[in-house]
Design a protein around this motif. Structure first.
Motif, PDB file in Angstrom:
ATOM      1  N   ALA A 194      26.845  44.150  44.890  1.00  0.00           N
ATOM      2  CA  ALA A 194      28.306  44.077  44.910  1.00  0.00           C
ATOM      3  C   ALA A 194      28.918  45.356  45.475  1.00  0.00           C
ATOM      4  CB  ALA A 194      28.829  43.809  43.506  1.00  0.00           C
ATOM      5  N   ALA A 195      28.282  46.486  45.209  1.00  0.00           N
ATOM      6  CA  ALA A 195      28.831  47.762  45.678  1.00  0.00           C
ATOM      7  C   ALA A 195      28.749  47.894  47.194  1.00  0.00           C
ATOM      8  CB  ALA A 195      28.090  48.918  45.018  1.00  0.00           C
ATOM      9  N   LEU A 196      27.935  47.055  47.823  1.00  0.00           N
ATOM     10  CA  LEU A 196      27.804  47.112  49.276  1.00  0.00           C
ATOM     11  C   LEU A 196      28.815  46.223  49.973  1.00  0.00           C
ATOM     12  CD1 LEU A 196      23.905  46.962  49.517  1.00  0.00           C
ATOM     13  CD2 LEU A 196      25.379  48.982  49.612  1.00  0.00           C
ATOM     14  N   LEU A 197      29.599  45.482  49.190  1.00  0.00           N
ATOM     15  CA  LEU A 197      30.576  44.551  49.771  1.00  0.00           C
ATOM     16  C   LEU A 197      31.970  45.158  49.716  1.00  0.00           C
ATOM     17  CD1 LEU A 197      29.473  41.268  47.960  1.00  0.00           C
ATOM     18  CD2 LEU A 197      28.759  42.078  50.227  1.00  0.00           C
ATOM     19  N   PRO A 198      32.789  44.858  50.723  1.00  0.00           N
ATOM     20  CA  PRO A 198      34.197  45.233  50.598  1.00  0.00           C
ATOM     21  C   PRO A 198      34.788  44.502  49.388  1.00  0.00           C
ATOM     22  CG  PRO A 198      33.688  44.476  52.834  1.00  0.00           C
ATOM     23  CD  PRO A 198      32.497  44.175  51.986  1.00  0.00           C
ATOM     24  N   PRO A 199      35.729  45.117  48.696  1.00  0.00           N
ATOM     25  CA  PRO A 199      36.327  44.421  47.560  1.00  0.00           C
ATOM     26  C   PRO A 199      37.084  43.188  48.029  1.00  0.00           C
ATOM     27  CG  PRO A 199      37.520  46.440  48.056  1.00  0.00           C
ATOM     28  CD  PRO A 199      36.316  46.432  48.938  1.00  0.00           C
ATOM     29  N   PRO A 200      37.267  42.223  47.139  1.00  0.00           N
ATOM     30  CA  PRO A 200      37.997  41.021  47.543  1.00  0.00           C
ATOM     31  C   PRO A 200      39.454  41.338  47.874  1.00  0.00           C
ATOM     32  CG  PRO A 200      37.556  41.001  45.187  1.00  0.00           C
ATOM     33  CD  PRO A 200      36.810  42.161  45.745  1.00  0.00           C
ATOM     34  N   VAL A 201      39.969  40.656  48.883  1.00  0.00           N
ATOM     35  CA  VAL A 201      41.399  40.792  49.187  1.00  0.00           C
ATOM     36  C   VAL A 201      42.169  40.007  48.123  1.00  0.00           C
ATOM     37  CG1 VAL A 201      40.990  41.100  51.654  1.00  0.00           C
ATOM     38  CG2 VAL A 201      41.385  38.792  50.744  1.00  0.00           C
ATOM     39  N   PRO A 202      43.459  40.301  47.951  1.00  0.00           N
ATOM     40  CA  PRO A 202      44.228  39.604  46.910  1.00  0.00           C
ATOM     41  C   PRO A 202      44.177  38.082  47.019  1.00  0.00           C
ATOM     42  CG  PRO A 202      45.440  41.516  47.682  1.00  0.00           C
ATOM     43  CD  PRO A 202      44.244  41.388  48.569  1.00  0.00           C
ATOM     44  N   ASP A 203      44.177  37.541  48.226  1.00  0.00           N
ATOM     45  CA  ASP A 203      44.137  36.073  48.358  1.00  0.00           C
ATOM     46  C   ASP A 203      42.831  35.504  47.808  1.00  0.00           C
ATOM     47  OD1 ASP A 203      46.638  36.006  49.469  1.00  0.00           O
ATOM     48  OD2 ASP A 203      45.955  35.653  51.525  1.00  0.00           O
ATOM     49  N   GLU A 204      41.731  36.230  47.973  1.00  0.00           N
ATOM     50  CA  GLU A 204      40.460  35.761  47.415  1.00  0.00           C
ATOM     51  C   GLU A 204      40.526  35.778  45.889  1.00  0.00           C
ATOM     52  OE1 GLU A 204      36.942  37.878  48.714  1.00  0.00           O
ATOM     53  OE2 GLU A 204      35.681  36.884  47.215  1.00  0.00           O
ATOM     54  N   THR A 205      41.024  36.857  45.350  1.00  0.00           N
ATOM     55  CA  THR A 205      41.147  36.962  43.894  1.00  0.00           C
ATOM     56  C   THR A 205      42.053  35.854  43.350  1.00  0.00           C
ATOM     57  OG1 THR A 205      40.865  39.351  44.092  1.00  0.00           O
ATOM     58  CG2 THR A 205      41.764  38.524  42.022  1.00  0.00           C
ATOM     59  N   ASP A 206      43.151  35.595  44.032  1.00  0.00           N
ATOM     60  CA  ASP A 206      44.059  34.526  43.582  1.00  0.00           C
ATOM     61  C   ASP A 206      43.374  33.168  43.617  1.00  0.00           C
ATOM     62  OD1 ASP A 206      46.012  36.433  43.273  1.00  0.00           O
ATOM     63  OD2 ASP A 206      47.100  35.895  45.106  1.00  0.00           O
ATOM     64  N   MET A 207      42.629  32.906  44.684  1.00  0.00           N
ATOM     65  CA  MET A 207      41.995  31.587  44.813  1.00  0.00           C
ATOM     66  C   MET A 207      40.896  31.391  43.779  1.00  0.00           C
ATOM     67  SD  MET A 207      42.127  28.693  46.259  1.00  0.00           S
ATOM     68  CE  MET A 207      43.466  29.154  47.335  1.00  0.00           C
ATOM     69  N   LEU A 208      40.264  32.471  43.339  1.00  0.00           N
ATOM     70  CA  LEU A 208      39.233  32.341  42.294  1.00  0.00           C
ATOM     71  C   LEU A 208      39.800  31.749  41.003  1.00  0.00           C
ATOM     72  CD1 LEU A 208      37.081  35.548  42.806  1.00  0.00           C
ATOM     73  CD2 LEU A 208      36.194  33.200  42.668  1.00  0.00           C
ATOM     74  N   ASP A 209      41.114  31.847  40.820  1.00  0.00           N
ATOM     75  CA  ASP A 209      41.729  31.217  39.639  1.00  0.00           C
ATOM     76  C   ASP A 209      41.487  29.714  39.620  1.00  0.00           C
ATOM     77  OD1 ASP A 209      42.712  33.644  38.801  1.00  0.00           O
ATOM     78  OD2 ASP A 209      44.737  33.303  39.574  1.00  0.00           O
TER      79      ASP A 209
END
Ligand code: FES
Length: 107
Positions: free
Chosen positions: A58-73
């Motif tokens: 996970a540390a090798l990945l860019p953090p999720p953009v807000p739209d990704e975090t929102d869609m995970l809901d």
């Protein structure tokens, strides 16, 4: 080529060869990983490509953009701090050997 280690909900493991530069969704679809559906084709509008990626990867990945975090809901299975939408994960050579855990369901 890199190798990805998909771990199904029943703990069975599937090793997949993938090209750096492609998305994790495409690698999974090409390898017929049935636990990943990707209904929207990677346009970040479905949450049926939910996976879990933990340390150290996970540390090798860019953090999720807000739209990704929102869609995970809208993910069908419980979301954890390791949850990602695999259409948003771009494969790089550094991810060779990455473990990708699969949820019980996508719907
Ligand atoms: S494939 Fe639909 S959000 Fe990833």
């Amino acid at each position: 080529m890199i190798t990805l280690r998909f771990v199904h909900a029943d703990q069975s493991v599937q090793l997949v060869q993938a090209e750096a530069g492609q998305s994790l969704l495409k690698a999974a679809i090409d390898a017929d990983i049935r636990a990943i559906e990707g209904d929207c084709g990677g346009t970040l509008t479905c949450a049926t490509c939910h996976v879990m990626i933990g340390p150290p990867w996970a540390a090798l990945l860019p953090p999720p953009v807000p739209d990704e975090t929102d869609m995970l809901d809208y993910a069908a299975s419980p979301v954890t701090p390791e949850s990602r939408l695999c259409c948003q994960v771009r494969l790089t050579p550094e991810l060779d050997g990455m473990e990708v855990r699969l949820p019980v369901a996508q719907h």
